[in-house]
Design an enzyme around this catalytic site. Structure first.
Site, PDB file in Angstrom:
ATOM      1  N   ASN A   3     -24.076  -5.295  -9.827  1.00  0.00           N
ATOM      2  CA  ASN A   3     -24.298  -4.190  -8.885  1.00  0.00           C
ATOM      3  C   ASN A   3     -25.427  -3.286  -9.352  1.00  0.00           C
ATOM      4  O   ASN A   3     -26.245  -2.834  -8.553  1.00  0.00           O
ATOM      5  CB  ASN A   3     -23.009  -3.395  -8.706  1.00  0.00           C
ATOM      6  CG  ASN A   3     -22.201  -3.944  -7.528  1.00  0.00           C
ATOM      7  OD1 ASN A   3     -22.542  -4.977  -6.962  1.00  0.00           O
ATOM      8  ND2 ASN A   3     -21.142  -3.245  -7.170  1.00  0.00           N
ATOM      9  N   ASP A  16       0.849  -1.187   0.000  1.00  0.00           N
ATOM     10  CA  ASP A  16       0.000   0.000   0.000  1.00  0.00           C
ATOM     11  C   ASP A  16       0.886   1.239   0.000  1.00  0.00           C
ATOM     12  O   ASP A  16       1.948   1.257   0.610  1.00  0.00           O
ATOM     13  CB  ASP A  16      -0.944   0.012   1.231  1.00  0.00           C
ATOM     14  CG  ASP A  16      -2.164   0.863   0.970  1.00  0.00           C
ATOM     15  OD1 ASP A  16      -3.277   0.328   0.919  1.00  0.00           O
ATOM     16  OD2 ASP A  16      -1.991   2.083   0.768  1.00  0.00           O
ATOM     17  N   ARG A  76     -18.844   6.566   2.691  1.00  0.00           N
ATOM     18  CA  ARG A  76     -18.774   7.011   1.296  1.00  0.00           C
ATOM     19  C   ARG A  76     -20.165   6.984   0.649  1.00  0.00           C
ATOM     20  O   ARG A  76     -20.849   5.968   0.692  1.00  0.00           O
ATOM     21  CB  ARG A  76     -17.786   6.148   0.499  1.00  0.00           C
ATOM     22  CG  ARG A  76     -16.325   6.414   0.862  1.00  0.00           C
ATOM     23  CD  ARG A  76     -15.358   5.569   0.078  1.00  0.00           C
ATOM     24  NE  ARG A  76     -15.346   4.178   0.551  1.00  0.00           N
ATOM     25  CZ  ARG A  76     -14.448   3.283   0.093  1.00  0.00           C
ATOM     26  NH1 ARG A  76     -13.572   3.601  -0.824  1.00  0.00           N
ATOM     27  NH2 ARG A  76     -14.473   2.048   0.569  1.00  0.00           N
ATOM     28  N   CYS A 122     -19.705   1.518  -3.779  1.00  0.00           N
ATOM     29  CA  CYS A 122     -19.864   0.676  -4.965  1.00  0.00           C
ATOM     30  C   CYS A 122     -21.077   0.993  -5.814  1.00  0.00           C
ATOM     31  O   CYS A 122     -20.933   1.372  -6.973  1.00  0.00           O
ATOM     32  CB  CYS A 122     -19.883  -0.784  -4.534  1.00  0.00           C
ATOM     33  SG  CYS A 122     -18.300  -1.248  -3.855  1.00  0.00           S
ATOM     34  N   LYS A 159      -1.550   4.377   6.821  1.00  0.00           N
ATOM     35  CA  LYS A 159      -2.251   3.079   6.846  1.00  0.00           C
ATOM     36  C   LYS A 159      -1.228   1.949   7.035  1.00  0.00           C
ATOM     37  O   LYS A 159      -1.422   1.034   7.822  1.00  0.00           O
ATOM     38  CB  LYS A 159      -3.005   2.908   5.519  1.00  0.00           C
ATOM     39  CG  LYS A 159      -4.106   1.872   5.542  1.00  0.00           C
ATOM     40  CD  LYS A 159      -4.803   1.766   4.208  1.00  0.00           C
ATOM     41  CE  LYS A 159      -6.170   2.387   4.185  1.00  0.00           C
ATOM     42  NZ  LYS A 159      -6.994   1.962   3.038  1.00  0.00           N
TER      43      LYS A 159
END
Ligand code: UDX
Ligand code: UDX
Length: 423
Positions: A202, A30, A322, A254, A35
């Site tokens: 989705n 990452d 989000r 998403c 993080k």
């Protein structure tokens, strides 16, 4: 197998831990230094049920690194970096292409690059062009993890989709899962079909939600009950009961992103996806008409009302805000102040909500003396309201229909409202 996972987010981390638990050696890369520091000190920096415990059990064969050259021993490199929504609705591919450039110099001979992030149709062709190595195979392997249930969905997936025309590569990836997942659930298709399966799935789920929310609005006008309508519909095995819970609309990293990206790529190809477009618009508008409903109940209170909002995350089981409908709704409630509480998402919400929002320490503190209480996230914790008594007139807006209606309607001083019933 030695596997590298690029991106330690809501997808990368469960994937890295899950594959490590199958006995693979995994390195998770990452670029986010803060993080990485947390991960390397053994702390999982996001909330996902069971992930910290799973990590504890696999840390012998799961390493975290900020040095992309650590992938050079990897036979399989999984791309799981973010592909957020751009302002025009298209997927922002800067991170996926950046990650591709980062790994390119270190790919060993015969390496497999599998894209798990959700990417528009044809992106893997571009990744292949960037890598430009005939011995390296680029595969589409979309993720289907739900936040809050990522480990359940990793260990019990409905399907593993592997998009490649290279049969020996398919067999290699199939062997990764075959001991743990029934073989009939491991499906091969070509790369572009695999990319589209993710978006179409989705978008269909998002459409189911928007559909039941529109039916819910009709129920309110014709004195029907959307919970019963959804139950009756869901008994038809061709429809299915899941994703027919009426509420305030879908959020998350998403559905909003993937419906917009699908609409964008269809338009680019001269195809009108009218159903997806109306799902996007209807879902977007819903959060503002929910805010208007709450403002109306507040304005009906004599004097200065105390307003309590339960739920900030886009859904229960996650700390992720989000595109959370709750956040947009709170930002459109005209009352000041607003008391809020969420079991997991408070820290994330503190970065986006204004000074008129008071973050309370507990559910009890949040609803104390409230005149209007609105439930905006389907946390089971909020069922605690069923055991509470209310000494003053209190309007409880259960906009996720999670409380026991019979119990709530018996409570003195409580006016209980659900989504999809006569207002
Ligand atoms: C991802 C994708 O956005 C989405 O397509 C998919 O459907 C869900 O998985 P998510 O895992 O939530 O979403 O992404 P995020 O939580 O943003 O994590 C991405 C990680 O990749 C971050 O930790 C970020 O620091 C890291 N990253 C990003 C890199 O390591 N390198 C980069 O170049 C960019
Ligand atoms: C989704 C897909 O389910 C998953 O397969 C994919 O890999 C990633 O996107 P996720 O975004 O984590 O997962 O959340 P999901 O559980 O699908 O819920 C999405 C939103 O729809 C949430 O805001 C949720 O509150 C809402 N929702 C869900 C409803 O309003 N009604 C429902 O019946 C179900």
């Amino acid at each position: 197998m030695y596997i590298a996972v690029i991106g330690s987010g809501y997808v990368g981390l469960p994937t890295a831990c899950g594959l490590a638990s199958f006995g693979n050696d995994v390195v998770c890369i990452d670029t986010n230094k803060e993080k990485l520091k947390l991960l390397q000190s053994g702390i999982i920096p996001l909330y996902e049920e069971g992930l910290q415990e799973l990590y504890e059990s696999v840390k012998e064969n799961l390493k975290f690194s900020g040095d992309v050259s650590d992938i050079k021993k990897a036979e399989l490199i999984i791309l799981a970096v973010g592909t957020p929504m751009s302002d025009d609705g298209s997927a922002d591919l800067q991170y996926i292409y950046q990650a591709t450039q980062d790994i390119k110099p270190y790919l060993q001979n015969g390496a497999i690059v599998a894209t798990k992030s959700t990417v528009p149709i044809g992106t893997n062709d571009e990744i292949e062009r960037i890598i430009d190595r005939s011995d390296v195979t680029v595969v589409s392997m979309p993720e289907f993890l739900r936040e809050g249930y990522a480990l359940q969905d990793f260990f019990n997936p409905d399907r593993i989709i592997i998009g490649t025309d290279n049969i020996s590569v398919f067999n290699k990836l199939r062997n990764l899962y075959i001991q743990h997942i029934p073989s009939e659930k491991i499906i091969r298709t070509n790369r572009r079909s695999a990319e589209l399966i993710k978006y179409a799935s989705n978008a269909f789920l998002a459409t189911k939600i928007q559909f039941i929310n529109e039916i819910s609005d009709l129920c309110e006008k014709v004195d029907a009950d959307v919970a019963d309508v959804a139950a009756g519909m869901g008994l038809d095995t061709r429809i299915g009961r899941k994703f027919l819970n009426a509420g305030i609309g879908y959020g998350g990293s998403c559905f909003p992103k993937d419906t917009n990206a699908l609409e964008y790529m269809a338009n680019k190809n001269g195809v009108k996806l009218g159903i997806v477009s109306s799902t996007i618009k209807g879902n977007h508008d819903r959060r503002f008409n929910i805010a208007a409903r709450i403002n109306k109940y507040i304005s009906d209170i004599d004097g200065d009302a105390r307003v309590a909002i339960l739920g900030l995350a886009f859904k229960n089981g996650t700390d992720d805000i989000r595109y959370s409908p709750a956040i947009d709704i709170i930002q459109n409630i005209t009352h000041n102040p607003i008391y809020v509480y969420d079991p997991k998402a408070m820290n994330n919400a503190k970065n986006v909500l204004g000074a008129n929002v008071i973050f309370t320490k507990s559910l009890k503190d949040c609803v104390k003396d409230a005149d209007v209480i609105a439930i905006l996230t389907e946390w089971p914790d909020f069922k605690e309201l069923e055991n509470m008594t209310f000494d003053k007139n209190t309007v409880i807006l259960d906009y996720r229909n999670i409380l026991d209606e019979a119990i709530m309607r018996k409570k003195p001083h409580v006016t209980y409202k659900r989504i999809g019933q006569k207002i």
